[in-house]
Enzyme design. Sequence first.
Site, PDB file in Angstrom:
ATOM      1  CG  HIS A 268      -5.256  -1.153   4.372  1.00 45.26           C
ATOM      2  ND1 HIS A 268      -5.191  -0.039   3.568  1.00 45.26           N
ATOM      3  CD2 HIS A 268      -6.268  -0.916   5.256  1.00 45.26           C
ATOM      4  CE1 HIS A 268      -6.126   0.834   3.942  1.00 45.26           C
ATOM      5  NE2 HIS A 268      -6.798   0.326   4.956  1.00 45.26           N
ATOM      6  CG  ASP A 327      -7.277   0.531   9.027  1.00 39.55           C
ATOM      7  OD1 ASP A 327      -6.503  -0.446   9.076  1.00 39.55           O
ATOM      8  OD2 ASP A 327      -7.082   1.523   8.293  1.00 39.55           O
ATOM      9  CD  GLU A 328      -9.487   3.065   5.824  1.00 42.38           C
ATOM     10  OE1 GLU A 328      -9.865   4.237   5.784  1.00 42.38           O
ATOM     11  OE2 GLU A 328      -8.399   2.673   5.344  1.00 42.38           O
ATOM     12  CB  VAL A 329     -11.999  -5.176   6.735  1.00 39.79           C
ATOM     13  CG1 VAL A 329     -12.185  -6.489   5.966  1.00 39.79           C
ATOM     14  CG2 VAL A 329     -10.798  -5.269   7.677  1.00 39.79           C
ATOM     15  CB  VAL A 330     -13.314  -3.730   1.160  1.00 36.62           C
ATOM     16  CG1 VAL A 330     -14.435  -3.687   0.124  1.00 36.62           C
ATOM     17  CG2 VAL A 330     -12.624  -2.367   1.252  1.00 36.62           C
TER      18      VAL A 330
END
Length: 528
Positions: A268, A327-330
């Site tokens: 993010h 969170d939500e690391v691509v």
Amino acid sequence: TGVLLGIMACWKASLGSFLVLALVISLAGASQIENVFPKPLKASTGHASAQLSCSSVKLQGHERSSILSTQTEKLIAKLCSPKLHHSQDLLGNMPLVDIIAIDVVNPNAELVLGVDESYELSVSEHGEVDIRASTPFGALYAVDTLSQLVQFNRTDGVSLLTELPIHIKDSPRFQWRGMLVDTARHYLKVDTLLHIVDALALSRLNTMHWHIVDAQSFPMRLDGLENLADKGAWTPDAVYSPEDIAKVIQHANAVGVRVIPEIDIPGHAASWGAAYPDAVAHCPSLEHNINNVPLNVASEQTYELVQKILSGAAQAFGGEFIHTGGDEVVYQCWAEDKKVARWMKHMGFTTQPQVENYFESRLQPIVKSLNRTMIVWQELFNDGVQLDDDVIVHVWKDQPTLMQVLDGGRKAIMSAGWYLDQQTPNRTDLHYEWEDTWKDFWQLFLDVGESKEHLLLGGEAAMWSEQVDDVNFDSRVWPRACAIAERMWLPVSESDIDAALTRLEAQRCRIVKAGINAGPLQPGPPCL
């Protein structure tokens, strides 16, 4: 003549007693204690009544606490709203309430995690009001409870306390009762944030988790790093200066609300790239969704920038904690970035979780150097990242992860099931009317077992702002968030949802009167 005057005096006294009786009967119905929000831990009532003297009521003993003494007018206004016409006529021989005695054991207690928020409230059958609390924050809650017990008759402007004597002993189940407020997807004005803080305090929520930056915007202006906000905010005006942040924190602390900043990394991070393009990874096939862009973990300059930003945030916010996201690391973006790929080969890393673990191993010492406790989203725990023992895991997806965190002896905060932006927050039930998600929120009992209860600090409602801004924040959040607030206050054994609806409807009207635009939960009369 003397006989006639005596008869008239007796008649007047009888009429006064009749009017008192008529007024008490007119206010009768459901027990007022049943409307108190949140439901007190222990309460006992009687059958007497007393009149609140709104023309002369005073606080006594509060001056020992700076928090209470600076809010004297505000606290009295809670009991006797200046928006209403209050009669100064006294009713017969009814006892008069004109002194609110407050005894605070530790009047200078600091607002830190675990501060004692308990209180005792007693109103004798003669109208003597005594509040006892360990800290000013418990006393604030006691005055709020007392205000809920006052019944105002609009016909004659008289305020009564009924069911005396009343004795209430109350304290919350959890020490961390919060709400996540997202100012990155949509900028919220400073006045809106102050308004939100007031609403939190009215609902006994003691923490505002300020998700201040994200991929979409970086609205936090930091000394020496002005470019981040100048280039990363939505507009030049959609920025929070250090003075703005200080104003929100000061206002929040005065009403018993802590403010915790979140700088969500390494994912993010796209907004960082507006000012520092080398600080973010580059993955052309994925950048159509800016949520996919993480930090460039291969660059030493990235860690220097992280150090400066976290140091600036720690200075601006103070307090004990920094939430660093995670969170939500691509992973695929790192894999696609040629510089990161070369660096991985040089470091001997063959998997993306190794990269993530390396980043967190660099981040944790930075947070420790700032004398802050680190909070992270659950992904880092799920991915097996090596976390220091004092790192708190914020669970947002599922209860099994919560139990795994607690089983490992680690402290946790819970948000799974309390996302205010979701149509099915419990992942199963879809309600015809979306406001009815309050039932799902309230029925999340968090029964983790007595042996693990001390590790669960509490929880947070989460209002992500993809579809929320200054205009509709209140109606999207309240009164549903009150259900979450009460669940975090009540013991796990409290399960009567019908009684909860009665309290929530009463609370909804209270916060509406306080200027919070909360919607109704069911058909009913207007809030008067």
